[in-house]
Design a protein around this motif. Sequence first.
Motif, PDB file in Angstrom:
ATOM      1  N   MET A   1       0.283 146.222  54.750  1.00  0.00           N
ATOM      2  CA  MET A   1      -0.470 147.418  54.389  1.00  0.00           C
ATOM      3  C   MET A   1      -1.641 147.620  55.351  1.00  0.00           C
ATOM      4  O   MET A   1      -1.852 148.715  55.832  1.00  0.00           O
ATOM      5  N   LYS A   2      -2.396 146.550  55.601  1.00  0.00           N
ATOM      6  CA  LYS A   2      -3.547 146.645  56.490  1.00  0.00           C
ATOM      7  C   LYS A   2      -3.111 146.995  57.913  1.00  0.00           C
ATOM      8  O   LYS A   2      -3.753 147.802  58.580  1.00  0.00           O
ATOM      9  N   GLU A   3      -1.996 146.404  58.353  1.00  0.00           N
ATOM     10  CA  GLU A   3      -1.484 146.691  59.696  1.00  0.00           C
ATOM     11  C   GLU A   3      -1.067 148.147  59.826  1.00  0.00           C
ATOM     12  O   GLU A   3      -1.292 148.778  60.856  1.00  0.00           O
ATOM     13  N   GLU A   4      -0.441 148.680  58.781  1.00  0.00           N
ATOM     14  CA  GLU A   4      -0.022 150.078  58.787  1.00  0.00           C
ATOM     15  C   GLU A   4      -1.225 150.998  58.883  1.00  0.00           C
ATOM     16  O   GLU A   4      -1.218 151.982  59.626  1.00  0.00           O
ATOM     17  N   LEU A   5      -2.271 150.683  58.140  1.00  0.00           N
ATOM     18  CA  LEU A   5      -3.487 151.484  58.169  1.00  0.00           C
ATOM     19  C   LEU A   5      -4.129 151.438  59.547  1.00  0.00           C
ATOM     20  O   LEU A   5      -4.560 152.470  60.068  1.00  0.00           O
ATOM     21  N   GLU A   6      -4.172 150.276  60.154  1.00  0.00           N
ATOM     22  CA  GLU A   6      -4.736 150.138  61.492  1.00  0.00           C
ATOM     23  C   GLU A   6      -3.917 150.924  62.507  1.00  0.00           C
ATOM     24  O   GLU A   6      -4.480 151.580  63.395  1.00  0.00           O
ATOM     25  N   ALA A   7      -2.595 150.881  62.387  1.00  0.00           N
ATOM     26  CA  ALA A   7      -1.720 151.623  63.296  1.00  0.00           C
ATOM     27  C   ALA A   7      -1.927 153.123  63.133  1.00  0.00           C
ATOM     28  O   ALA A   7      -2.000 153.864  64.130  1.00  0.00           O
ATOM     29  N   LEU A   8      -2.031 153.577  61.897  1.00  0.00           N
ATOM     30  CA  LEU A   8      -2.257 155.005  61.647  1.00  0.00           C
ATOM     31  C   LEU A   8      -3.627 155.451  62.148  1.00  0.00           C
ATOM     32  O   LEU A   8      -3.775 156.552  62.683  1.00  0.00           O
ATOM     33  N   THR A   9      -4.629 154.597  61.984  1.00  0.00           N
ATOM     34  CA  THR A   9      -5.966 154.909  62.468  1.00  0.00           C
ATOM     35  C   THR A   9      -5.968 155.053  63.987  1.00  0.00           C
ATOM     36  O   THR A   9      -6.545 155.984  64.536  1.00  0.00           O
ATOM     37  N   LYS A  10      -5.282 154.138  64.658  1.00  0.00           N
ATOM     38  CA  LYS A  10      -5.192 154.194  66.121  1.00  0.00           C
ATOM     39  C   LYS A  10      -4.443 155.450  66.568  1.00  0.00           C
ATOM     40  O   LYS A  10      -4.861 156.140  67.499  1.00  0.00           O
ATOM     41  N   GLU A  11      -3.340 155.755  65.894  1.00  0.00           N
ATOM     42  CA  GLU A  11      -2.562 156.946  66.229  1.00  0.00           C
ATOM     43  C   GLU A  11      -3.392 158.207  66.009  1.00  0.00           C
ATOM     44  O   GLU A  11      -3.381 159.131  66.825  1.00  0.00           O
ATOM     45  N   ASN A  12      -4.138 158.250  64.910  1.00  0.00           N
ATOM     46  CA  ASN A  12      -4.992 159.396  64.612  1.00  0.00           C
ATOM     47  C   ASN A  12      -6.055 159.572  65.696  1.00  0.00           C
ATOM     48  O   ASN A  12      -6.321 160.683  66.141  1.00  0.00           O
ATOM     49  N   TYR A  13      -6.650 158.479  66.128  1.00  0.00           N
ATOM     50  CA  TYR A  13      -7.651 158.517  67.187  1.00  0.00           C
ATOM     51  C   TYR A  13      -7.046 159.093  68.472  1.00  0.00           C
ATOM     52  O   TYR A  13      -7.648 159.959  69.114  1.00  0.00           O
ATOM     53  N   LEU A  15      -4.356 161.004  68.822  1.00  0.00           N
ATOM     54  CA  LEU A  15      -4.012 162.416  68.651  1.00  0.00           C
ATOM     55  C   LEU A  15      -5.258 163.296  68.707  1.00  0.00           C
ATOM     56  O   LEU A  15      -5.241 164.377  69.326  1.00  0.00           O
ATOM     57  N   ASN A  16      -6.344 162.858  68.087  1.00  0.00           N
ATOM     58  CA  ASN A  16      -7.590 163.620  68.147  1.00  0.00           C
ATOM     59  C   ASN A  16      -8.124 163.698  69.567  1.00  0.00           C
ATOM     60  O   ASN A  16      -8.640 164.732  69.996  1.00  0.00           O
ATOM     61  N   ARG A  17      -7.983 162.612  70.320  1.00  0.00           N
ATOM     62  CA  ARG A  17      -8.427 162.602  71.708  1.00  0.00           C
ATOM     63  C   ARG A  17      -7.617 163.601  72.536  1.00  0.00           C
ATOM     64  O   ARG A  17      -8.169 164.378  73.311  1.00  0.00           O
ATOM     65  N   LYS A  18      -6.311 163.628  72.322  1.00  0.00           N
ATOM     66  CA  LYS A  18      -5.453 164.564  73.048  1.00  0.00           C
ATOM     67  C   LYS A  18      -5.762 166.006  72.669  1.00  0.00           C
ATOM     68  O   LYS A  18      -5.797 166.892  73.537  1.00  0.00           O
ATOM     69  N   LEU A  19      -6.001 166.255  71.385  1.00  0.00           N
ATOM     70  CA  LEU A  19      -6.363 167.612  70.954  1.00  0.00           C
ATOM     71  C   LEU A  19      -7.678 168.052  71.566  1.00  0.00           C
ATOM     72  O   LEU A  19      -7.834 169.211  71.965  1.00  0.00           O
ATOM     73  N   SER A  20      -8.622 167.150  71.685  1.00  0.00           N
ATOM     74  CA  SER A  20      -9.906 167.472  72.309  1.00  0.00           C
ATOM     75  C   SER A  20      -9.721 167.818  73.780  1.00  0.00           C
ATOM     76  O   SER A  20     -10.368 168.735  74.292  1.00  0.00           O
ATOM     77  N   MET A  21      -8.835 167.092  74.444  1.00  0.00           N
ATOM     78  CA  MET A  21      -8.563 167.382  75.849  1.00  0.00           C
ATOM     79  C   MET A  21      -7.901 168.748  76.004  1.00  0.00           C
ATOM     80  O   MET A  21      -8.258 169.527  76.894  1.00  0.00           O
TER      81      MET A  21
END
Length: 51
Positions: A1-13, A15-21
């Motif tokens: 569960m914790k690993e999944e949350l960390e993976a999703l957090t990283k993916e979200n980061y 995606l947000n970085r790409k959207l900002s670019m």
Amino acid sequence: MKEELEALTKENYELNRKLSMIEAKCKEAIRFNWKTQFFAKAILKIMGVEV
């Protein structure tokens, strides 16, 4: 569960970085290149960004 949350957090980061670019490039296109201005504005509108 914790690993999944960390993976999703990283993916979200990432995606947000790409959207900002994308947002920055669109705003740059609007300022400096009138030929791509309409396309850039359409992308920003889809993203929900006010120009």
